[in-house]
Design a protein around this motif. Structure first.
Motif, PDB file in Angstrom:
ATOM      1  N   ALA A 241     -39.790 -28.086 -14.849  1.00  0.00           N
ATOM      2  CA  ALA A 241     -40.797 -27.055 -15.137  1.00  0.00           C
ATOM      3  C   ALA A 241     -41.610 -26.720 -13.894  1.00  0.00           C
ATOM      4  CB  ALA A 241     -41.703 -27.517 -16.276  1.00  0.00           C
TER       5      ALA A 241
ATOM      6  N   ASN B 139     -41.739 -23.026 -12.160  1.00  0.00           N
ATOM      7  CA  ASN B 139     -42.994 -22.290 -12.008  1.00  0.00           C
ATOM      8  C   ASN B 139     -43.235 -21.906 -10.551  1.00  0.00           C
ATOM      9  OD1 ASN B 139     -44.558 -21.866 -14.538  1.00  0.00           O
ATOM     10  ND2 ASN B 139     -44.299 -24.068 -14.761  1.00  0.00           N
TER      11      ASN B 139
ATOM     12  N   ARG C  52     -43.493 -18.069  -9.003  1.00  0.00           N
ATOM     13  CA  ARG C  52     -44.631 -17.597  -8.197  1.00  0.00           C
ATOM     14  C   ARG C  52     -44.149 -17.020  -6.876  1.00  0.00           C
ATOM     15  NH1 ARG C  52     -47.104 -22.338 -10.320  1.00  0.00           N
ATOM     16  NH2 ARG C  52     -46.492 -23.519  -8.468  1.00  0.00           N
TER      17      ARG C  52
ATOM     18  N   SER D 264     -43.140 -23.750 -21.273  1.00  0.00           N
ATOM     19  CA  SER D 264     -43.764 -24.569 -20.238  1.00  0.00           C
ATOM     20  C   SER D 264     -44.203 -23.767 -19.026  1.00  0.00           C
ATOM     21  CB  SER D 264     -42.779 -25.660 -19.790  1.00  0.00           C
ATOM     22  OG  SER D 264     -41.652 -25.081 -19.161  1.00  0.00           O
ATOM     23  N   LEU D 265     -44.116 -22.432 -19.099  1.00  0.00           N
ATOM     24  CA  LEU D 265     -44.451 -21.601 -17.947  1.00  0.00           C
ATOM     25  C   LEU D 265     -45.958 -21.404 -17.825  1.00  0.00           C
ATOM     26  CD1 LEU D 265     -41.715 -18.824 -18.184  1.00  0.00           C
ATOM     27  CD2 LEU D 265     -41.668 -20.955 -16.878  1.00  0.00           C
ATOM     28  N   ASP D 266     -46.377 -20.991 -16.625  1.00  0.00           N
ATOM     29  CA  ASP D 266     -47.776 -20.669 -16.389  1.00  0.00           C
ATOM     30  C   ASP D 266     -48.231 -19.601 -17.368  1.00  0.00           C
ATOM     31  OD1 ASP D 266     -47.755 -20.909 -12.725  1.00  0.00           O
ATOM     32  OD2 ASP D 266     -47.805 -22.448 -14.292  1.00  0.00           O
TER      33      ASP D 266
END
Length: 376
Positions: A134, A138, A142, A162-164
């Motif tokens: 994860a 992420n 970004r 589980s992402l931002d």
């Protein structure tokens, strides 16, 4: 000529806050050191030139910062590209899809194809499975300036959780079977839109007045809310019966087939693992429909192959295009809330079942179906 080390990914992420005029000013500002180096600036700029050169010397080992050498002239050319102008400031779209084998893989590849065909934004696809990292994902999103993630399939949806929180997630290519699953989600389910199923029913059998459906409220209530409205709009009565386990479902089907009028009633089989259980219940339903002459139609295309009059299945490429449109809408601040039923569909017909019912499907009408069973 002075060479700049330019971090393209970081610039593109920042560009989403810089209007087109400001991009021109960026080019002009960066062009100043080039003018000094080419001897085009006045002598009083010597100190500034030395300072600029010292600044850029700090990045001579810029490879460790993920930088690539680029001249100002090259930068100007890059900024002038139509595709970059169109997508600057909008970020990119990421697609998470299950790392599965055929034939399931082809379905997801078709969706990705549709996404890429529909949008001018950069699309990056990531196959995922239960072993995904994860934190690494992420970080990658970004770096890629990702604004929207399209999560395909059940595995994609699990990973997206589980992402931002700053990243918008759209779900697609997954069956969502309960209110609990669709809460706070946005996107398109694999469940066919009841309105399209009912419209096809009316086209084939205009005398039908009532649609019977047996469903588990824990799994399919959200779809029944949509179906009730669709039935009203098409002048159909939707007779819905709850069944919370396999035994109750079997009893309800038997009672409804016994009381149904084959000239005005039809039975709809939704995606519901309780009331349309494949192992023992579906064969019973098909047998009762055949014996009673009551037509059945399904949200699962495989049921048409087994004996349902007609059924619908996803058009994967068109689904991808719709998801891309939704992603662009989300980036523009026009996110369509909630999970929508699928409208990008292929339709299958079973000619043997139609003939058994006394229904003639001519060659012209057959061409309106994407799949025909039994296969010629």
């Amino acid at each position: 000529m002075t060479t700049l080390f330019f971090n393209a990914r970081r610039w593109l992420c920042a560009a989403r806050r810089v209007p087109a005029l400001a991009l021109t000013l960026v080019v002009l500002a960066l062009a100043a050191p080039r003018a000094v180096a080419d001897g085009l600036a006045p002598a009083t700029a010597g100190a500034e030139s030395a300072a600029s050169n010292a600044l850029f010397e700090r990045y001579d080992s810029g490879g460790q910062y993920d930088m690539t050498p680029i001249t100002v002239s090259q930068l100007e050319d890059q900024l002038g590209r139509p595709d970059l102008q169109a997508s600057a400031g909008k970020g990119s779209i990421a697609v998470l899809y299950p790392n599965v084998s055929e034939p399931f893989r082809s379905a997801f590849i078709g969706m990705i194809q549709g996404i890429e065909e529909r949008t001018r934004l950069r699309v990056r696809s990531y196959p995922v499975d239960a072993r995904f990292d994860a934190a690494a994902l992420n970080a990658q999103l970004r770096r890629s300036c990702t604004k929207v993630v399209i999560a395909l399939g059940r595995q994609g949806l699990n990973v997206a959780a589980s992402l931002d929180r700053s990243i918008v997630v759209l779900v697609g290519g997954a069956l969502l079977l309960s209110d609990a699953e669709i809460v706070n989600l946005n996107g398109i389910s694999l469940t066919p839109d009841p309105a399209l199923l009912f419209a096809r029913l009316r086209a084939l059998l205009p005398e039908i007045k009532r649609v019977i459906v047996v469903y588990d409220p824990k799994k399919t209530e959200w779809l029944l809310r949509i179906a009730r409205e669709a039935a009203r709009e098409q002048g159909l009565e939707l007779a819905s019966y709850e069944a919370r386990d396999l035994a109750q479902a079997a009893q309800t089907y038997s009672a409804q087939f016994a009381a149904a009028d084959s000239r005005r009633d039809a039975v709809w089989l939704p995606h519901d693992t309780t009331t349309v259980e494949e192992g023992t219940l579906l064969p019973l339903i098909l047998k009762q429909a055949w014996n009673s002459g009551v037509p059945i139609f399904s949200s699962n295309v495989l049921h048409a192959k087994k004996g349902a009059l007609f059924a619908m299945s996803p058009n994967n490429v068109e689904l991808g295009r719709s998801l891309a449109s939704s992603a662009e809408g989300a980036i523009a601040g026009e996110l369509k809330k909630g999970v929508q039923p699928l409208r990008e569909l292929h339709t299958a017909i079973n000619l043997r079942t139609a003939s058994h019912m006394g229904l003639t499907i001519g060659h012209g009408q057959q061409r309106t179906f994407d799949l025909i069973y039994p296969e010629p």
